[in-house]
Design a protein around this motif. Structure first.
Motif, PDB file in Angstrom:
ATOM      1  N   TRP A   2     -18.025 -12.622 -10.800  1.00  0.00           N
ATOM      2  CA  TRP A   2     -17.750 -11.885  -9.508  1.00  0.00           C
ATOM      3  C   TRP A   2     -16.528 -10.892  -9.909  1.00  0.00           C
ATOM      4  O   TRP A   2     -16.742  -9.575  -9.405  1.00  0.00           O
ATOM      5  CB  TRP A   2     -17.987 -12.391  -8.134  1.00  0.00           C
ATOM      6  N   PHE A   3     -15.317 -11.384 -10.133  1.00  0.00           N
ATOM      7  CA  PHE A   3     -13.986 -10.709 -10.203  1.00  0.00           C
ATOM      8  C   PHE A   3     -14.141  -9.982 -11.548  1.00  0.00           C
ATOM      9  O   PHE A   3     -13.301  -8.842 -11.466  1.00  0.00           O
ATOM     10  CB  PHE A   3     -13.066 -11.791 -10.245  1.00  0.00           C
ATOM     11  N   ALA A   4     -14.921 -10.192 -12.383  1.00  0.00           N
ATOM     12  CA  ALA A   4     -14.801  -9.436 -13.677  1.00  0.00           C
ATOM     13  C   ALA A   4     -14.860  -7.796 -13.600  1.00  0.00           C
ATOM     14  O   ALA A   4     -14.248  -6.947 -14.354  1.00  0.00           O
ATOM     15  CB  ALA A   4     -15.949  -9.749 -14.748  1.00  0.00           C
ATOM     16  N   LYS A   5     -15.609  -7.311 -12.543  1.00  0.00           N
ATOM     17  CA  LYS A   5     -16.088  -5.882 -12.298  1.00  0.00           C
ATOM     18  C   LYS A   5     -14.759  -5.275 -11.940  1.00  0.00           C
ATOM     19  O   LYS A   5     -14.702  -4.152 -11.907  1.00  0.00           O
ATOM     20  CB  LYS A   5     -17.229  -5.743 -11.302  1.00  0.00           C
ATOM     21  N   ARG A   6     -13.754  -5.895 -11.376  1.00  0.00           N
ATOM     22  CA  ARG A   6     -12.401  -5.339 -11.191  1.00  0.00           C
ATOM     23  C   ARG A   6     -11.412  -5.178 -12.058  1.00  0.00           C
ATOM     24  O   ARG A   6     -10.539  -4.546 -12.048  1.00  0.00           O
ATOM     25  CB  ARG A   6     -11.933  -6.111  -9.801  1.00  0.00           C
ATOM     26  N   LEU A   7     -11.763  -5.661 -13.275  1.00  0.00           N
ATOM     27  CA  LEU A   7     -10.699  -5.677 -14.345  1.00  0.00           C
ATOM     28  C   LEU A   7     -10.534  -4.298 -14.945  1.00  0.00           C
ATOM     29  O   LEU A   7     -11.353  -3.787 -15.410  1.00  0.00           O
ATOM     30  CB  LEU A   7     -11.090  -6.774 -15.562  1.00  0.00           C
ATOM     31  N   ARG A   8      -9.072  -4.003 -15.285  1.00  0.00           N
ATOM     32  CA  ARG A   8      -8.884  -2.901 -15.984  1.00  0.00           C
ATOM     33  C   ARG A   8      -7.899  -3.180 -17.096  1.00  0.00           C
ATOM     34  O   ARG A   8      -7.415  -2.393 -18.006  1.00  0.00           O
ATOM     35  CB  ARG A   8      -8.572  -1.822 -15.098  1.00  0.00           C
ATOM     36  N   SER A   9      -7.219  -4.323 -17.052  1.00  0.00           N
ATOM     37  CA  SER A   9      -6.242  -4.989 -17.992  1.00  0.00           C
ATOM     38  C   SER A   9      -6.871  -5.544 -19.065  1.00  0.00           C
ATOM     39  O   SER A   9      -7.751  -6.745 -18.734  1.00  0.00           O
ATOM     40  CB  SER A   9      -5.306  -5.693 -17.375  1.00  0.00           C
ATOM     41  N   PRO A  10      -6.618  -5.100 -20.345  1.00  0.00           N
ATOM     42  CA  PRO A  10      -7.263  -5.895 -21.450  1.00  0.00           C
ATOM     43  C   PRO A  10      -6.638  -7.241 -21.504  1.00  0.00           C
ATOM     44  O   PRO A  10      -7.228  -8.344 -21.976  1.00  0.00           O
ATOM     45  CB  PRO A  10      -7.094  -5.116 -22.762  1.00  0.00           C
ATOM     46  N   GLY A  11      -5.263  -7.576 -21.081  1.00  0.00           N
ATOM     47  CA  GLY A  11      -4.608  -8.852 -21.309  1.00  0.00           C
ATOM     48  C   GLY A  11      -5.361  -9.581 -20.468  1.00  0.00           C
ATOM     49  O   GLY A  11      -5.600 -10.922 -20.660  1.00  0.00           O
ATOM     50  N   TRP A  12      -5.637  -9.152 -19.002  1.00  0.00           N
ATOM     51  CA  TRP A  12      -5.986 -10.095 -18.226  1.00  0.00           C
ATOM     52  C   TRP A  12      -7.712 -10.326 -18.551  1.00  0.00           C
ATOM     53  O   TRP A  12      -8.049 -11.661 -18.303  1.00  0.00           O
ATOM     54  CB  TRP A  12      -6.289  -9.431 -16.679  1.00  0.00           C
ATOM     55  N   ALA A  13      -8.285  -9.516 -19.156  1.00  0.00           N
ATOM     56  CA  ALA A  13      -9.847  -9.940 -19.559  1.00  0.00           C
ATOM     57  C   ALA A  13      -9.778 -10.889 -20.647  1.00  0.00           C
ATOM     58  O   ALA A  13     -10.412 -11.959 -20.597  1.00  0.00           O
ATOM     59  CB  ALA A  13     -10.327  -8.664 -20.386  1.00  0.00           C
ATOM     60  N   VAL A  14      -8.716 -10.842 -21.665  1.00  0.00           N
ATOM     61  CA  VAL A  14      -8.731 -11.973 -22.724  1.00  0.00           C
ATOM     62  C   VAL A  14      -8.303 -13.066 -21.908  1.00  0.00           C
ATOM     63  O   VAL A  14      -9.186 -14.244 -22.170  1.00  0.00           O
ATOM     64  CB  VAL A  14      -7.796 -11.443 -23.687  1.00  0.00           C
ATOM     65  N   GLY A  15      -7.388 -13.329 -20.940  1.00  0.00           N
ATOM     66  CA  GLY A  15      -7.203 -14.491 -20.216  1.00  0.00           C
ATOM     67  C   GLY A  15      -8.124 -15.080 -19.396  1.00  0.00           C
ATOM     68  O   GLY A  15      -8.361 -16.290 -19.417  1.00  0.00           O
ATOM     69  N   LEU A  16      -8.800 -14.262 -18.463  1.00  0.00           N
ATOM     70  CA  LEU A  16     -10.113 -14.680 -17.767  1.00  0.00           C
ATOM     71  C   LEU A  16     -11.164 -14.990 -18.654  1.00  0.00           C
ATOM     72  O   LEU A  16     -12.024 -16.075 -18.416  1.00  0.00           O
ATOM     73  CB  LEU A  16     -10.295 -13.844 -16.708  1.00  0.00           C
ATOM     74  N   GLY A  17     -11.339 -14.383 -19.921  1.00  0.00           N
ATOM     75  CA  GLY A  17     -12.298 -14.705 -20.879  1.00  0.00           C
ATOM     76  C   GLY A  17     -12.090 -16.303 -21.540  1.00  0.00           C
ATOM     77  O   GLY A  17     -13.008 -16.835 -21.419  1.00  0.00           O
ATOM     78  N   LEU A  18     -10.796 -16.523 -21.741  1.00  0.00           N
ATOM     79  CA  LEU A  18     -10.746 -18.007 -22.206  1.00  0.00           C
ATOM     80  C   LEU A  18     -10.773 -18.945 -21.117  1.00  0.00           C
ATOM     81  O   LEU A  18     -11.388 -20.059 -21.359  1.00  0.00           O
ATOM     82  CB  LEU A  18      -9.066 -17.878 -22.658  1.00  0.00           C
ATOM     83  N   ILE A  19     -10.237 -18.644 -19.952  1.00  0.00           N
ATOM     84  CA  ILE A  19     -10.618 -19.587 -18.635  1.00  0.00           C
ATOM     85  C   ILE A  19     -12.177 -19.847 -18.639  1.00  0.00           C
ATOM     86  O   ILE A  19     -12.621 -21.033 -18.404  1.00  0.00           O
ATOM     87  CB  ILE A  19     -10.000 -18.942 -17.414  1.00  0.00           C
ATOM     88  N   GLU A  53     -10.982   7.245  -7.511  1.00  0.00           N
ATOM     89  CA  GLU A  53     -10.557   5.987  -8.334  1.00  0.00           C
ATOM     90  C   GLU A  53     -11.170   6.278  -9.566  1.00  0.00           C
ATOM     91  O   GLU A  53     -12.330   6.632  -9.671  1.00  0.00           O
ATOM     92  CB  GLU A  53     -11.127   4.856  -7.558  1.00  0.00           C
ATOM     93  N   PRO A  54     -10.401   5.713 -10.625  1.00  0.00           N
ATOM     94  CA  PRO A  54     -11.059   6.035 -12.184  1.00  0.00           C
ATOM     95  C   PRO A  54     -12.114   5.142 -12.095  1.00  0.00           C
ATOM     96  O   PRO A  54     -12.220   3.877 -11.675  1.00  0.00           O
ATOM     97  CB  PRO A  54      -9.988   5.833 -13.136  1.00  0.00           C
ATOM     98  N   PRO A  55     -13.087   5.249 -13.057  1.00  0.00           N
ATOM     99  CA  PRO A  55     -14.394   4.513 -13.036  1.00  0.00           C
ATOM    100  C   PRO A  55     -13.977   3.141 -13.920  1.00  0.00           C
ATOM    101  O   PRO A  55     -13.049   3.012 -14.624  1.00  0.00           O
ATOM    102  CB  PRO A  55     -15.620   5.423 -13.820  1.00  0.00           C
ATOM    103  N   GLN A  56     -14.328   2.160 -13.373  1.00  0.00           N
ATOM    104  CA  GLN A  56     -14.280   0.808 -13.915  1.00  0.00           C
ATOM    105  C   GLN A  56     -14.822   0.781 -15.442  1.00  0.00           C
ATOM    106  O   GLN A  56     -15.987   0.945 -15.889  1.00  0.00           O
ATOM    107  CB  GLN A  56     -15.252  -0.253 -13.113  1.00  0.00           C
TER     108      GLN A  56
END
Length: 196
Positions: free
Chosen positions: A102-119, A21-24
């Protein structure tokens, strides 16, 4: 055509090596954190200015009446919902913040990172009010100060930067999901093909 695997001394054909699996990518977590910190800072600064300038003042009409600035202390959720349930909302916000971190370490999508950062910023912004504003810990009232098209929330409930951040972040996550973009950077359709 790839060459066939050579049998080992015991006659068994060795298994093909598994693709790791590619590194996080830590950049996604950093992006989430930067968005959350910046929006949280804007939220807290604007609330401090609202308390200093709008306390006991008449609503301030700007942009030709499209926006009114007035101070409202909200014991409910975003956009004035669930008034009077402050401590329950504070505990829910704590759970959301912990889950997002806790979920942040699973992120690989920049769009999801922005959305979850806003939340995350929205949850932390209003949670900060619930912990540190009157009347007390887990019961503090959230500072709202933006009313659109009319004062007193007559057209739309009075809100703040944290509420807007939650709204935009949730909207972005829903949009990405509808477009088939998952949190790990892969498309949902490709995942289904691989599983079948």
């Amino acid at each position: 055509m790839p060459p066939e695997a050579e049998p080992s001394e015991g006659g068994a054909v060795p298994d093909a090596p598994e693709t790791p699996e590619p590194p996080q990518p830590k950049r996604r977590v950093v992006l989430l954190a930067v968005i959350a910190v910046l929006v949280l800072a804007v939220d807290q600064v604007t609330k401090a200015i609202a308390v200093a300038e709008l306390e006991f003042a008449e609503p301030v009409r700007i942009l030709g009446g499209a926006v009114y600035l007035q101070l409202i202390r909200n014991s409910g959720a975003a956009f004035g919902m669930a008034a009077g349930m402050t401590w329950v909302l504070a505990l829910i916000a704590c759970a959301v913040v912990i889950a997002l971190i806790w979920f942040a370490k699973r992120l690989r999508s920049p769009g999801w990172a922005v959305g979850l950062g806003l939340i995350l910023a929205g949850a932390l912004g209003n949670l900060t009010d619930r912990f540190f504003r009157a009347p007390g810990v887990l019961q503090g009232h959230v500072v709202d100060f933006v009313s659109v098209f009319a004062p007193n929330g007559d057209v739309w409930p009075v809100f703040n930067v944290a509420d807007s951040s939650l709204f935009v972040g949730c909207g972005l996550i829903i949009l990405l999901s509808l477009l088939g973009k998952d949190y790990d950077g892969k498309t949902i359709e490709k995942k289904k093909v691989r599983k079948s």
